[in-house]
Write a protein that holds these residues in place. Structure first.
Motif, PDB file in Angstrom:
ATOM      1  N   ASN A 181       0.823  -1.215   0.000  1.00  0.00           N
ATOM      2  CA  ASN A 181       0.000   0.000   0.000  1.00  0.00           C
ATOM      3  C   ASN A 181       0.854   1.260   0.000  1.00  0.00           C
ATOM      4  OD1 ASN A 181      -2.233  -1.644   0.113  1.00  0.00           O
ATOM      5  ND2 ASN A 181      -2.633  -1.277   2.284  1.00  0.00           N
ATOM      6  N   ASP A 182       1.939   1.261   0.767  1.00  0.00           N
ATOM      7  CA  ASP A 182       2.823   2.433   0.830  1.00  0.00           C
ATOM      8  C   ASP A 182       3.484   2.684  -0.520  1.00  0.00           C
ATOM      9  OD1 ASP A 182       2.126   2.454   3.489  1.00  0.00           O
ATOM     10  OD2 ASP A 182       4.130   1.970   4.246  1.00  0.00           O
ATOM     11  N   ILE A 183       3.991   1.611  -1.129  1.00  0.00           N
ATOM     12  CA  ILE A 183       4.657   1.752  -2.430  1.00  0.00           C
ATOM     13  C   ILE A 183       3.655   2.175  -3.496  1.00  0.00           C
ATOM     14  CG2 ILE A 183       5.888   0.516  -4.265  1.00  0.00           C
ATOM     15  CD1 ILE A 183       7.105  -1.251  -2.015  1.00  0.00           C
ATOM     16  N   GLU A 184       2.507   1.519  -3.528  1.00  0.00           N
ATOM     17  CA  GLU A 184       1.504   1.826  -4.550  1.00  0.00           C
ATOM     18  C   GLU A 184       0.968   3.244  -4.405  1.00  0.00           C
ATOM     19  OE1 GLU A 184      -1.269  -1.424  -4.324  1.00  0.00           O
ATOM     20  OE2 GLU A 184       0.155  -2.821  -5.224  1.00  0.00           O
ATOM     21  N   GLN A 185       0.852   3.731  -3.177  1.00  0.00           N
ATOM     22  CA  GLN A 185       0.416   5.114  -2.972  1.00  0.00           C
ATOM     23  C   GLN A 185       1.421   6.084  -3.597  1.00  0.00           C
ATOM     24  OE1 GLN A 185      -0.175   6.208   1.140  1.00  0.00           O
ATOM     25  NE2 GLN A 185      -0.404   8.369   0.642  1.00  0.00           N
ATOM     26  N   LYS A 186       2.704   5.842  -3.384  1.00  0.00           N
ATOM     27  CA  LYS A 186       3.745   6.690  -3.980  1.00  0.00           C
ATOM     28  C   LYS A 186       3.727   6.605  -5.506  1.00  0.00           C
ATOM     29  CE  LYS A 186       5.784   8.269  -0.332  1.00  0.00           C
ATOM     30  NZ  LYS A 186       5.444   9.610   0.076  1.00  0.00           N
ATOM     31  N   LEU A 187       3.491   5.406  -6.018  1.00  0.00           N
ATOM     32  CA  LEU A 187       3.418   5.235  -7.466  1.00  0.00           C
ATOM     33  C   LEU A 187       2.249   6.041  -8.044  1.00  0.00           C
ATOM     34  CD1 LEU A 187       4.141   1.411  -7.592  1.00  0.00           C
ATOM     35  CD2 LEU A 187       5.603   3.197  -8.561  1.00  0.00           C
ATOM     36  N   HIS A 188       1.101   5.999  -7.374  1.00  0.00           N
ATOM     37  CA  HIS A 188      -0.058   6.783  -7.815  1.00  0.00           C
ATOM     38  C   HIS A 188       0.251   8.276  -7.768  1.00  0.00           C
ATOM     39  CE1 HIS A 188      -3.210   3.854  -8.544  1.00  0.00           C
ATOM     40  NE2 HIS A 188      -2.928   3.226  -7.399  1.00  0.00           N
ATOM     41  N   GLU A 189       0.879   8.719  -6.653  1.00  0.00           N
ATOM     42  CA  GLU A 189       1.201  10.142  -6.487  1.00  0.00           C
ATOM     43  C   GLU A 189       2.112  10.650  -7.602  1.00  0.00           C
ATOM     44  OE1 GLU A 189       2.950  10.503  -2.601  1.00  0.00           O
ATOM     45  OE2 GLU A 189       1.051  10.074  -1.576  1.00  0.00           O
ATOM     46  N   ARG A 190       3.009   9.811  -8.078  1.00  0.00           N
ATOM     47  CA  ARG A 190       3.973  10.224  -9.104  1.00  0.00           C
ATOM     48  C   ARG A 190       3.536   9.841 -10.513  1.00  0.00           C
ATOM     49  NH1 ARG A 190       7.969   9.769  -5.174  1.00  0.00           N
ATOM     50  NH2 ARG A 190       7.942  11.692  -4.007  1.00  0.00           N
ATOM     51  N   GLY A 191       2.336   9.297 -10.633  1.00  0.00           N
ATOM     52  CA  GLY A 191       1.819   8.918 -11.945  1.00  0.00           C
ATOM     53  C   GLY A 191       2.540   7.731 -12.566  1.00  0.00           C
ATOM     54  N   LEU A 192       3.086   6.855 -11.743  1.00  0.00           N
ATOM     55  CA  LEU A 192       3.853   5.715 -12.241  1.00  0.00           C
ATOM     56  C   LEU A 192       3.179   4.367 -11.992  1.00  0.00           C
ATOM     57  CD1 LEU A 192       7.400   6.865 -11.066  1.00  0.00           C
ATOM     58  CD2 LEU A 192       6.525   6.843 -13.407  1.00  0.00           C
ATOM     59  N   TYR A 193       1.947   4.397 -11.557  1.00  0.00           N
ATOM     60  CA  TYR A 193       1.295   3.134 -11.209  1.00  0.00           C
ATOM     61  C   TYR A 193       1.101   2.237 -12.435  1.00  0.00           C
ATOM     62  CZ  TYR A 193      -1.686  -0.274  -8.957  1.00  0.00           C
ATOM     63  OH  TYR A 193      -2.189  -1.444  -8.467  1.00  0.00           O
ATOM     64  N   LYS A 194       0.673   2.811 -13.557  1.00  0.00           N
ATOM     65  CA  LYS A 194       0.485   1.998 -14.771  1.00  0.00           C
ATOM     66  C   LYS A 194       1.815   1.413 -15.243  1.00  0.00           C
ATOM     67  CE  LYS A 194      -3.702   4.213 -16.434  1.00  0.00           C
ATOM     68  NZ  LYS A 194      -4.333   5.043 -17.452  1.00  0.00           N
ATOM     69  N   ARG A 195       2.857   2.191 -15.097  1.00  0.00           N
ATOM     70  CA  ARG A 195       4.184   1.718 -15.466  1.00  0.00           C
ATOM     71  C   ARG A 195       4.582   0.521 -14.598  1.00  0.00           C
ATOM     72  NH1 ARG A 195       8.767   6.054 -16.626  1.00  0.00           N
ATOM     73  NH2 ARG A 195      10.403   4.682 -17.362  1.00  0.00           N
ATOM     74  N   TYR A 196       4.264   0.611 -13.323  1.00  0.00           N
ATOM     75  CA  TYR A 196       4.528  -0.480 -12.383  1.00  0.00           C
ATOM     76  C   TYR A 196       3.741  -1.736 -12.785  1.00  0.00           C
ATOM     77  CZ  TYR A 196       3.504  -3.268  -8.224  1.00  0.00           C
ATOM     78  OH  TYR A 196       3.297  -4.307  -7.361  1.00  0.00           O
ATOM     79  N   LEU A 197       2.464  -1.551 -13.151  1.00  0.00           N
ATOM     80  CA  LEU A 197       1.637  -2.700 -13.569  1.00  0.00           C
ATOM     81  C   LEU A 197       2.224  -3.363 -14.815  1.00  0.00           C
ATOM     82  CD1 LEU A 197      -1.995  -1.381 -12.960  1.00  0.00           C
ATOM     83  CD2 LEU A 197      -0.677  -3.011 -11.568  1.00  0.00           C
ATOM     84  N   LYS A 198       2.731  -2.560 -15.749  1.00  0.00           N
ATOM     85  CA  LYS A 198       3.377  -3.121 -16.943  1.00  0.00           C
ATOM     86  C   LYS A 198       4.634  -3.910 -16.550  1.00  0.00           C
ATOM     87  CE  LYS A 198       1.708   0.230 -20.291  1.00  0.00           C
ATOM     88  NZ  LYS A 198       2.022   1.357 -21.164  1.00  0.00           N
ATOM     89  N   GLU A 199       5.356  -3.395 -15.572  1.00  0.00           N
ATOM     90  CA  GLU A 199       6.560  -4.090 -15.097  1.00  0.00           C
ATOM     91  C   GLU A 199       6.187  -5.428 -14.466  1.00  0.00           C
ATOM     92  OE1 GLU A 199      10.392  -5.053 -14.564  1.00  0.00           O
ATOM     93  OE2 GLU A 199       9.765  -3.210 -15.553  1.00  0.00           O
ATOM     94  N   ARG A 200       5.124  -5.455 -13.691  1.00  0.00           N
ATOM     95  CA  ARG A 200       4.646  -6.715 -13.089  1.00  0.00           C
ATOM     96  C   ARG A 200       4.316  -7.718 -14.190  1.00  0.00           C
ATOM     97  NH1 ARG A 200       3.244  -7.112  -7.637  1.00  0.00           N
ATOM     98  NH2 ARG A 200       2.181  -9.067  -8.052  1.00  0.00           N
ATOM     99  N   GLU A 201       3.632  -7.210 -15.205  1.00  0.00           N
ATOM    100  CA  GLU A 201       3.224  -8.076 -16.316  1.00  0.00           C
ATOM    101  C   GLU A 201       4.449  -8.596 -17.075  1.00  0.00           C
ATOM    102  OE1 GLU A 201       0.866  -7.349 -20.435  1.00  0.00           O
ATOM    103  OE2 GLU A 201      -0.094  -6.543 -18.617  1.00  0.00           O
ATOM    104  N   SER A 202       5.426  -7.741 -17.320  1.00  0.00           N
ATOM    105  CA  SER A 202       6.608  -8.163 -18.076  1.00  0.00           C
ATOM    106  C   SER A 202       7.441  -9.193 -17.302  1.00  0.00           C
ATOM    107  CB  SER A 202       7.473  -6.963 -18.458  1.00  0.00           C
ATOM    108  OG  SER A 202       8.146  -6.456 -17.329  1.00  0.00           O
ATOM    109  N   GLN A 203       7.405  -9.121 -15.973  1.00  0.00           N
ATOM    110  CA  GLN A 203       8.141 -10.084 -15.156  1.00  0.00           C
ATOM    111  C   GLN A 203       7.359 -11.380 -14.957  1.00  0.00           C
ATOM    112  OE1 GLN A 203       9.690  -8.633 -11.423  1.00  0.00           O
ATOM    113  NE2 GLN A 203      10.336  -6.678 -12.315  1.00  0.00           N
ATOM    114  N   GLU A 204       6.088 -11.352 -15.363  1.00  0.00           N
ATOM    115  CA  GLU A 204       5.217 -12.520 -15.207  1.00  0.00           C
ATOM    116  C   GLU A 204       5.218 -13.036 -13.766  1.00  0.00           C
ATOM    117  OE1 GLU A 204       6.347 -15.438 -18.135  1.00  0.00           O
ATOM    118  OE2 GLU A 204       5.997 -14.065 -19.799  1.00  0.00           O
TER     119      GLU A 204
END
Length: 170
Positions: free
Chosen positions: A86-109
């Motif tokens: 939750n702490d990391i995802e909140q920071k990702l949302h604040e910086r507009g990087l959450y979608k980028r993070y989701l793509k990274e999760r997907e690429s790492q499978e």
């Protein structure tokens, strides 16, 4: 000195002891290869010194009963708690990087149970790495906060006082 005399001296110098304990706690977080000890002699002089982590050195004055070890901190085996998603995802949302993070999760499978921290650690994305480092710094700031350090020092001092008080032989 008797246990009662040590208890009286500790009570008279409690705030100074706690302040030195806060200093020892913070130093131990910065230097995990050392053990920090807060000691008081029978004149009420409070000192802080250090030994190697896991060491068992003590001053001759303690051996002879002329001083007492009050508080010690050693963080050698201390493992940082994982940073909550939750702490990391909140920071990702604040910086507009959450979608980028989701793509990274997907690429790492990765599996659903994998933590955000692990995903970012395994990523080469510098912006995501920056978010994780920021979260780590915030966590470290929390741990070195005076109030948190004070509580840790007070707890150790209170435990020592209970032990001294429990022995009836003077």
């Amino acid at each position: 000195m008797t246990n009662r005399e040590w208890l009286k001296l500790i009570e008279q110098n409690k705030e100074r002891i706690i302040n030195k304990g806060i200093e020892a706690y913070k130093e131990s977080l910065e230097n995990k290869n050392l053990r920090y000890i807060v000691e008081m002699d029978e004149n009420g002089i409070i000192t802080m010194w250090y030994d190697v982590a896991g060491g068992n050195s003590f001053h001759m004055s303690t051996y002879n009963g002329k001083s007492i070890e009050l508080i010690h901190f050693c963080m050698r085996n201390w493992i940082d708690d994982p940073i909550p998603d939750n702490d990391i995802e909140q920071k990702l949302h604040e910086r507009g990087l959450y979608k980028r993070y989701l793509k990274e999760r997907e690429s790492q499978e990765v599996e659903d149970w994998e933590t955000a921290e692990i995903v970012i650690i395994n990523s080469t994305d510098e912006q995501l790495q920056g978010i994780l480092e920021g979260c780590r710094q915030e966590r470290k700031q929390f741990l070195v906060d005076d109030e948190y350090a004070r509580t840790e020092a007070e707890n150790q001092l209170e435990n020592l006082k209970n032990v001294l008080d429990s022995f009836k032989c003077e």
